[in-house]
Design a protein around this motif. Structure first.
Motif, PDB file in Angstrom:
ATOM      1  N   ILE A 225       0.924  -1.423  -0.336  1.00 12.08           N
ATOM      2  CA  ILE A 225       0.103  -0.176  -0.195  1.00 12.08           C
ATOM      3  C   ILE A 225       1.078   1.631  -0.056  1.00 12.08           C
ATOM      4  N   ARG A 226       2.206   0.926  -0.586  1.00  7.29           N
ATOM      5  CA  ARG A 226       2.760   2.172  -0.613  1.00  7.29           C
ATOM      6  C   ARG A 226       3.422   1.941  -2.107  1.00  7.29           C
ATOM      7  N   TRP A 227       4.439   2.694  -2.493  1.00  5.96           N
ATOM      8  CA  TRP A 227       4.845   3.013  -3.889  1.00  5.96           C
ATOM      9  C   TRP A 227       6.877   2.732  -2.894  1.00  5.96           C
ATOM     10  N   GLU A 228       7.020   1.800  -2.833  1.00  4.35           N
ATOM     11  CA  GLU A 228       8.848   1.281  -2.156  1.00  4.35           C
ATOM     12  C   GLU A 228       9.413   1.163  -3.540  1.00  4.35           C
ATOM     13  N   SER A 229      10.744   1.103  -2.404  1.00  8.85           N
ATOM     14  CA  SER A 229      11.742   0.898  -4.128  1.00  8.85           C
ATOM     15  C   SER A 229      11.546  -0.214  -4.384  1.00  8.85           C
ATOM     16  N   GLY A 230      12.262  -0.658  -5.583  1.00 11.44           N
ATOM     17  CA  GLY A 230      12.788  -2.084  -5.808  1.00 11.44           C
ATOM     18  C   GLY A 230      14.036  -2.462  -6.491  1.00 11.44           C
ATOM     19  N   ILE A 231      14.072  -3.627  -6.042  1.00 12.35           N
ATOM     20  CA  ILE A 231      15.857  -3.565  -7.183  1.00 12.35           C
ATOM     21  C   ILE A 231      15.348  -5.317  -7.570  1.00 12.35           C
ATOM     22  N   GLU A 232      16.202  -5.650  -8.447  1.00 18.02           N
ATOM     23  CA  GLU A 232      16.601  -6.750  -9.272  1.00 18.02           C
ATOM     24  C   GLU A 232      18.167  -7.494  -9.091  1.00 18.02           C
ATOM     25  N   ILE A 233      17.208  -9.080  -8.555  1.00 15.47           N
ATOM     26  CA  ILE A 233      18.937 -10.075  -8.834  1.00 15.47           C
ATOM     27  C   ILE A 233      18.301 -10.568  -9.557  1.00 15.47           C
ATOM     28  N   PRO A 234      19.511 -10.353 -10.611  1.00 14.04           N
ATOM     29  CA  PRO A 234      19.166 -11.247 -11.753  1.00 14.04           C
ATOM     30  C   PRO A 234      19.198 -12.464 -11.994  1.00 14.04           C
ATOM     31  N   ALA A 235      17.564 -13.330 -12.775  1.00 11.38           N
ATOM     32  CA  ALA A 235      17.590 -14.200 -12.490  1.00 11.38           C
ATOM     33  C   ALA A 235      17.932 -15.533 -13.493  1.00 11.38           C
ATOM     34  N   HIS A 236      18.895 -16.692 -13.393  1.00 11.96           N
ATOM     35  CA  HIS A 236      19.613 -17.511 -14.425  1.00 11.96           C
ATOM     36  C   HIS A 236      19.264 -16.925 -15.541  1.00 11.96           C
ATOM     37  N   ASP A 237      17.230 -17.193 -15.413  1.00 16.86           N
ATOM     38  CA  ASP A 237      16.793 -17.540 -16.416  1.00 16.86           C
ATOM     39  C   ASP A 237      15.379 -16.449 -16.538  1.00 16.86           C
ATOM     40  N   GLN A 238      16.227 -14.778 -16.903  1.00 13.21           N
ATOM     41  CA  GLN A 238      15.852 -14.185 -16.760  1.00 13.21           C
ATOM     42  C   GLN A 238      15.094 -13.332 -18.461  1.00 13.21           C
ATOM     43  N   ASP A 239      16.343 -14.251 -19.600  1.00 14.15           N
ATOM     44  CA  ASP A 239      16.143 -13.984 -20.680  1.00 14.15           C
ATOM     45  C   ASP A 239      14.610 -13.949 -20.820  1.00 14.15           C
ATOM     46  N   PHE A 240      13.678 -14.188 -20.105  1.00 11.74           N
ATOM     47  CA  PHE A 240      11.919 -14.513 -20.516  1.00 11.74           C
ATOM     48  C   PHE A 240      11.288 -13.264 -20.719  1.00 11.74           C
ATOM     49  N   TYR A 241      11.911 -12.810 -19.448  1.00 13.83           N
ATOM     50  CA  TYR A 241      11.867 -11.415 -19.441  1.00 13.83           C
ATOM     51  C   TYR A 241      11.830 -10.585 -19.755  1.00 13.83           C
ATOM     52  N   ALA A 242      13.135 -10.544 -20.358  1.00 19.59           N
ATOM     53  CA  ALA A 242      14.084  -9.229 -21.142  1.00 19.59           C
ATOM     54  C   ALA A 242      12.715  -8.479 -22.405  1.00 19.59           C
ATOM     55  N   VAL A 243      14.402  -7.507 -22.555  1.00 14.72           N
ATOM     56  CA  VAL A 243      13.760  -6.311 -23.503  1.00 14.72           C
ATOM     57  C   VAL A 243      14.271  -7.237 -24.894  1.00 14.72           C
ATOM     58  N   LYS A 244      13.795  -7.563 -25.767  1.00 15.66           N
ATOM     59  CA  LYS A 244      14.265  -7.995 -26.975  1.00 15.66           C
ATOM     60  C   LYS A 244      14.024  -7.078 -28.009  1.00 15.66           C
TER      61      LYS A 244
ATOM     62  N   VAL B 202      16.854  15.532   4.760  1.00 16.11           N
ATOM     63  CA  VAL B 202      16.431  14.697   6.186  1.00 16.11           C
ATOM     64  C   VAL B 202      17.462  14.514   6.434  1.00 16.11           C
ATOM     65  N   ASP B 203      17.855  15.565   7.435  1.00 19.43           N
ATOM     66  CA  ASP B 203      19.683  14.918   7.748  1.00 19.43           C
ATOM     67  C   ASP B 203      20.797  14.496   6.618  1.00 19.43           C
ATOM     68  N   GLY B 204      20.752  16.441   5.699  1.00 19.75           N
ATOM     69  CA  GLY B 204      21.254  16.554   4.596  1.00 19.75           C
ATOM     70  C   GLY B 204      21.303  15.543   3.747  1.00 19.75           C
ATOM     71  N   GLY B 205      20.304  14.131   3.564  1.00 22.88           N
ATOM     72  CA  GLY B 205      20.718  13.680   2.302  1.00 22.88           C
ATOM     73  C   GLY B 205      18.643  13.933   2.304  1.00 22.88           C
ATOM     74  N   ILE B 206      19.055  14.052   0.578  1.00 22.78           N
ATOM     75  CA  ILE B 206      17.319  14.059  -0.348  1.00 22.78           C
ATOM     76  C   ILE B 206      16.855  12.745  -0.315  1.00 22.78           C
ATOM     77  N   PHE B 207      15.132  12.957  -0.309  1.00 21.77           N
ATOM     78  CA  PHE B 207      14.684  11.943  -0.102  1.00 21.77           C
ATOM     79  C   PHE B 207      13.324  11.956  -0.802  1.00 21.77           C
ATOM     80  N   ASN B 208      12.382  11.318  -1.240  1.00 24.23           N
ATOM     81  CA  ASN B 208      11.209  11.701  -1.209  1.00 24.23           C
ATOM     82  C   ASN B 208      10.095  12.189  -0.505  1.00 24.23           C
ATOM     83  N   ASP B 209       9.584  12.327  -0.218  1.00 21.57           N
ATOM     84  CA  ASP B 209       7.964  12.417   0.536  1.00 21.57           C
ATOM     85  C   ASP B 209       7.244  11.397   0.270  1.00 21.57           C
ATOM     86  N   PRO B 210       6.705  10.416   1.144  1.00 23.05           N
ATOM     87  CA  PRO B 210       6.516   9.227   1.525  1.00 23.05           C
ATOM     88  C   PRO B 210       4.764   9.547   1.247  1.00 23.05           C
TER      89      PRO B 210
END
Lengths: 384, 384
Positions: free
Chosen positions: A122-141, B105-113
């Protein structure tokens, strides 16, 4: 009302699983920016083993923590360097695939300025991607790409204008006669209608499957499942009726009148992940005149009790697809809820129903499980 | 190379203007959540006078500041309450319309949650909306809505797959014969291809204009103008050629082959804001065989020198549209660059060219100026 209150509550409590290698593993210094970073941002980074490294500028902060890294155990504490910059690396490699996360800076929750944002919890979170060994199936080709359309449709039942994203397969816009089957595809609790295209890469998965001739071209529709109307902890009181009305009475007629669809039941499927799987099960079983193919991704399974309690199930359901990430299959709470999806699947098969179980290797209740589920589910659709 | 290096540098330095009422004004306690907040988030809030109020949880922080509120003078410092929550209100009312901002926030630039994120200043920034007295023209109304399509198109010149957003007007998808004119619409420096649909509401503006019969239905295409390749401060070295190649040789042919366009020059327009206006001027004047209607929104104006130096300008250009926010017209640096758009417009008119100047009341170098510019520009397009 949904019948799966206990299950929903359990699903909402299952945290993304992180699996760490034994301590003492040498961390390879081949870190690269995550593919989900904002343009030009160097951090967060990921190495070839799946360790994630973070870098946050907040020179006057007392404490900076990343919610990722030790699932349920407090994440990763960053350390301040002489330059006033906070850095840190997860204590071990993380599961392949996509993870939501956020920072805690001096007690406040903020997103990582280096990462792009994805709606989850229920909020805009940060996202990170750990490359999967099978990532080719959702790659931009360099294959023909379909289009993703943002649609604003009128909803009389909620007295509002609602949004849906509609994927049309490559060539849809060039051929003005051909009509296509449709998959309605739902996100999970805490997410919204952006999830399947943004972090799920549903459009790229279909582009690639179609380019390889592995699936019949079809349309995908994703809208907001109204799953966040229930507060965390009281998810058991979720009422399916308002969303069912929007989907069945408003969105489907809108899509059928604005896109070149095949609108009979044999050409309509529904699937969803987690709480969206629960929605899918409830709505399709109550509307078998409208759906022939059903997919539950980490969202329960079909029992023979369900089949026996649903007139026409055996004749009408062309596919009852169930999937999980292997790590959530091992979760005790999850097991206590879903029983044994394998035994359930076999029971349906024995009763002559086209029932399929897919288990995503080495993933938990996260998006790589669901990207793979879509990859496995799609080629099985619209066979008649 | 572009000829407007000095102008580009100036534009990049002009900060959003904030106009404050006299001190001593009574602040009305009718604050409501900003319409650009994340779902369910109570803050930031805006009152009926245009004051903005912020609330940030960061109990252990030493200092929290909001970049909005006193343009160029340090923003708004928040104060920590006994509950560990930081709050604060701008020292005066802000200009109507959309503003980018962020927290320190304490010198760092962040977005408003609490706020949604919009790409500006080469990062996803927080956004807030001060309701404009004329906001009805970009409101979501119960009128027929067009579709916004996310397009991935191949770019051989950059060896990549690029994204564009394509708006098709209401009814496009129902009528498989009708063809439409096209407006190519560019964002400014620091922004990207999302800007015109997300914070510009270009799709809603067109939906509403079309519903009122004020403009001929047309297609809008927005792609990334590659404007961020130049670093801030060295924007003068921006080279238009790579983007011109993508637009002219790759995107236009892609759009003409994938959408039902009218592809002759009399049915193609280009407009852009700020640095996108500079791109528009350079590209259209070098390609008058492809464009007949031109719009520069806060991005320079046409001088008779331009006309005289461009063979065919008088015969081929059906509309030379120039706009500004009234506050940037008063800016000394801006004046020194653009000269006098009014005099320039009159000179073109006297030479028999359809030249139009629009000044957005009480707005600066910000998106309300550009939303209004699109509203004024659209009805003048595709008259032949």
């Amino acid at each position: 009302m949904m019948k799966y209150n206990k299950g929903l509550a359990v699903l909402a409590l299952v945290m993304p699983g992180m699996c760490f290698a034994q301590t003492g593993e040498k961390v390879l210094e081949d870190f690269k920016p995550s593919t989900m970073n904002q343009p030009g941002k160097e951090y967060p980074q990921v190495n070839s083993q799946g360790y994630a490294r973070f870098r946050v500028e907040a020179p006057d902060a007392k404490a900076v923590n990343v919610s990722l890294g030790l699932g349920g155990k407090g994440g990763t504490d960053l350390t301040k360097g002489a330059d006033g910059v906070w850095t840190g690396t997860t204590a071990g490699p993380m599961d392949e695939g996509f993870h939501y996360y956020h920072l805690k800076v001096d007690g406040g929750i903020f997103n990582d300025p280096g990462a792009q944002n994805y709606y989850g919890s229920i909020r805009w979170e940060s996202g990170i991607e750990i490359p999967a060994h099978d990532q080719d199936f959702y790659a931009v080709k360099n294959v023909p790409h379909g289009l993703v359309h943002e649609v604003l449709f009128p909803s009389a039942s909620t007295n509002s204008t609602k949004r849906a994203f509609v994927y049309t397969p490559p060539g849809y816009e060039k051929n003005d006669k051909k009509r296509y089957p449709v998959l309605y595809l739902q996100h999970g609790w805490g997410e919204n209608e952006y999830a399947w295209m943004n972090q799920g890469h549903a459009n790229l998965i279909l582009d690639n499957l179609i380019a390889e001739g592995k699936t019949k071209p079809f349309i995908i529709v994703s809208t907001y499942g109204m799953t966040n109307e229930a507060k965390f902890g009281t998810i058991g009181s979720f009422d399916i009726k308002p969303f069912q009305t929007v989907l069945i009475n408003e969105l489907i007629p809108y899509v059928d009148s604005h896109f070149r669809t095949l609108s009979d039941r044999k050409n309509r499927a529904m699937a969803g992940l987690s709480m969206g799987g629960m929605e899918t099960k409830t709505i399709t079983m109550a509307n078998l005149d409208k759906f022939a193919y059903i997919g539950l991704f980490s969202g329960g399974s079909f029992k023979m009790d369900d089949v026996n309690a649903t007139p026409g199930f055996k004749e009408k359901v062309k596919l009852a697809f169930v999937s999980y990430g292997s790590r959530e299959m091992m979760d005790e709470r999850m097991r206590s809820f879903v029983g044994d999806p394998k035994a359930n699947t076999e029971a349906l098969k024995a009763a002559g129903i086209n029932s399929v179980l897919y288990v995503s290797p080495d993933t938990a209740h996260e998006f790589l499980s669901w990207r793979r589920s879509l990859r496995e589910f799609s080629p099985l659709l619209f066979k008649d």
